[in-house]
Scaffold this motif. Structure first.
Motif, PDB file in Angstrom:
ATOM      1  N   SER A   1      -4.378   2.161  -0.218  1.00  0.00           N
ATOM      2  CA  SER A   1      -3.639   3.025  -0.366  1.00  0.00           C
ATOM      3  C   SER A   1      -4.020   4.587  -0.696  1.00  0.00           C
ATOM      4  CB  SER A   1      -3.088   2.453  -1.908  1.00  0.00           C
ATOM      5  OG  SER A   1      -2.108   1.655  -2.096  1.00  0.00           O
ATOM      6  N   PHE A   2      -5.286   4.573  -1.294  1.00  0.00           N
ATOM      7  CA  PHE A   2      -5.494   5.461  -1.455  1.00  0.00           C
ATOM      8  C   PHE A   2      -5.515   6.439  -0.423  1.00  0.00           C
ATOM      9  CE2 PHE A   2      -9.842   7.848  -1.813  1.00  0.00           C
ATOM     10  CZ  PHE A   2      -9.157   9.409  -3.294  1.00  0.00           C
ATOM     11  N   TYR A   3      -6.439   5.422   0.026  1.00  0.00           N
ATOM     12  CA  TYR A   3      -6.343   6.304   1.868  1.00  0.00           C
ATOM     13  C   TYR A   3      -5.022   6.752   2.437  1.00  0.00           C
ATOM     14  CZ  TYR A   3     -11.215   5.864   1.782  1.00  0.00           C
ATOM     15  OH  TYR A   3     -13.199   6.841   1.369  1.00  0.00           O
ATOM     16  N   TRP A   4      -4.553   6.206   2.734  1.00  0.00           N
ATOM     17  CA  TRP A   4      -3.271   6.180   3.023  1.00  0.00           C
ATOM     18  C   TRP A   4      -2.613   7.810   2.001  1.00  0.00           C
ATOM     19  CZ3 TRP A   4      -0.942   6.005   7.247  1.00  0.00           C
ATOM     20  CH2 TRP A   4      -0.656   4.308   7.782  1.00  0.00           C
ATOM     21  N   SER A   5      -3.074   8.104   0.798  1.00  0.00           N
ATOM     22  CA  SER A   5      -2.465   8.852   0.403  1.00  0.00           C
ATOM     23  C   SER A   5      -3.356  10.402   0.225  1.00  0.00           C
ATOM     24  CB  SER A   5      -3.513   8.815  -1.443  1.00  0.00           C
ATOM     25  OG  SER A   5      -3.933   8.754  -1.615  1.00  0.00           O
TER      26      SER A   5
ATOM     27  N   VAL B   1      -7.941   3.237   7.694  1.00  0.00           N
ATOM     28  CA  VAL B   1      -6.893   2.539   7.728  1.00  0.00           C
ATOM     29  C   VAL B   1      -6.919   1.706   7.992  1.00  0.00           C
ATOM     30  CG1 VAL B   1      -4.801   2.753   7.605  1.00  0.00           C
ATOM     31  CG2 VAL B   1      -5.765   4.703   5.570  1.00  0.00           C
TER      32      VAL B   1
ATOM     33  N   ALA C   1       1.089  -1.068   0.166  1.00  0.00           N
ATOM     34  CA  ALA C   1       0.591  -0.400   0.096  1.00  0.00           C
ATOM     35  C   ALA C   1       1.150   1.119  -0.157  1.00  0.00           C
ATOM     36  CB  ALA C   1      -0.890   0.338   1.065  1.00  0.00           C
TER      37      ALA C   1
ATOM     38  N   ALA D   1       0.098   4.220  -2.471  1.00  0.00           N
ATOM     39  CA  ALA D   1      -0.213   5.036  -2.294  1.00  0.00           C
ATOM     40  C   ALA D   1       0.837   6.437  -3.142  1.00  0.00           C
ATOM     41  CB  ALA D   1       0.298   5.361  -0.567  1.00  0.00           C
TER      42      ALA D   1
END
Length: 387
Positions: free
Chosen positions: A187-191, A216, A41, A45
């Motif tokens: 990955s999107f939420y980490w970004s 997350v 991720a 990300a």
């Protein structure tokens, strides 16, 4: 470190009775979620963030300019060394006593000084063009991932019967489509966790940051413990309203007011039905009751449910803001100003107050009103919920 990890991932805490981590190890016959998969991720990300930058520059920006979205930011304040020194070194929100002192020092009326500080604060705000590009990126991603999720879930038995989420647990093989769906969402939420510090700032920054942390955490723990079936339902359900929200924001930035109002009201309906209706009756029902019936009681069950209930509390808070904005839009027949707006504007009452003194050079008003498409309820969206 190994001892700390072993203590943290205690089987008796995270897994139901008689289930061990060995039961969730991948074999030649079947693959199961592995904690190591989540490391993917982080580079992904970063890739998503880079794709976003390219998308906003080479796709979203040309689209915005083609739609004649305003490229410049809020009107700049008239240069003034004394006021600038106060603004940068002392306060951005001077009190009444300081305003009176500056009024005497500059021979300006208090209202003009207040307007200068408001314009100077707005000067640091992002342009409508930047906000449009950000919304277009999120709209594109949410549309893609929601479409992918629906196409995947409609072939699964747990979409139609939530008890199937727990059938055969923990021996539920990890399907490639599910693995991809989970890792891309994580990955999107980490970004978002990192880009939130450079994105357009909203007044509910703290609440949104809390939301991202909870999301997350839920994605990570549900993946490691193979509670991914219900996780896919939660992810797909949360993405539905965000598509309409970002579309409404884009319409607002384009000054398509009627379309913006229609999309916002559509968003309000979808959000409230999905977050206050389907989510508690469908998701919380299966995690609070059906999960307990199928697997019994274990500590992690309550961790998951507490996090899911926190999400529901956030849903209620955002629903209140949405209903409030929708009521104003309907009762006034126009867009209501967003409580989360990222641009300040003069109130109608202030504009009617006569000036007692004239400044050496006229200071233009901000000129940003709730109806001009740049400071409406969708500028930051009453519920910017990336979820």
């Amino acid at each position: 470190m190994a001892g700390i990890l072993a203590w943290f991932w205690n089987e008796r805490f995270w897994l139901p009775h008689n289930v061990t981590w060995a039961d969730l190890q991948s074999t030649e016959e079947a693959a199961f979620p592995q904690a190591e998969d989540l490391y993917l991720a982080f580079p992904l990300a970063f890739c998503i963030f880079m794709i976003r930058l390219l998308f906003e520059r080479f796709i979203a920006k040309p689209c915005a300019l083609g739609l004649k979205v305003q490229a410049n930011g809020p009107q700049k304040a008239q240069p003034n060394a004394i006021l600038e020194k106060v603004f940068t070194a002392i306060t951005k929100h001077p009190d009444e006593k300081r305003l009176e002192g500056l009024s005497k020092q500059l021979d300006w009326d208090v209202r003009s000084i207040q307007r200068w500080f408001r314009q100077r604060r707005n000067q640091e705000k992002p342009s409508t063009l930047r906000k449009f590009c950000e919304s277009m990126w999120r709209f594109t991603f949410y549309l893609y991932i929601f479409t992918y999720g629906v196409r995947f879930l409609k072939k699964t038995p747990w979409l139609w019967n939530t008890r199937q989420c727990w059938s055969g647990y923990p021996y539920q093989p990890l399907m490639p489509d599910l693995h991809y769906y989970y890792i891309v969402e994580l990955s999107f939420y980490w970004s978002l966790m990192f880009s939130q510090f450079i994105d357009v700032k909203r007044k509910d920054f703290g609440i949104m940051f809390t939301h991202h942390i909870v999301t997350v955490t839920l994605i990570t723990f549900s993946y490691v413990t193979n509670l991914t079936r219900v996780g896919t339902l939660i992810l797909c359900l949360h993405d539905a309203a965000d598509i309409v929200l970002e579309a409404a924001k884009m319409a607002n930035y384009c000054k398509c007011q009627k379309l913006s109002d229609l999309l916002f009201l559509t968003f309000a309906i979808v959000f409230i039905v999905s977050r206050l209706g389907i989510y508690p009756l469908w998701i919380l029902n299966t995690t609070l009751f059906e999960l307990y019936e199928a697997l019994g009681n274990f500590p992690a069950l309550w961790v998951f449910n507490v996090l899911l209930i926190v999400l529901q509390i956030l849903h209620c808070f955002w629903s209140y803001l949405i209903i409030k904005a929708a009521y104003k839009a309907i009762s006034k027949g126009k867009v209501a100003k967003d409580a989360r707006s990222d641009v300040e504007s003069s109130s109608d009452e202030e504009e009617t107050v006569p000036r007692s003194k004239a400044p050496h050079s006229a200071i233009a008003t901000n000129g940003t009103s709730s109806a001009n498409g740049t400071n409406g309820y969708l500028t930051g969206a009453t519920c910017s919920e990336e979820h």
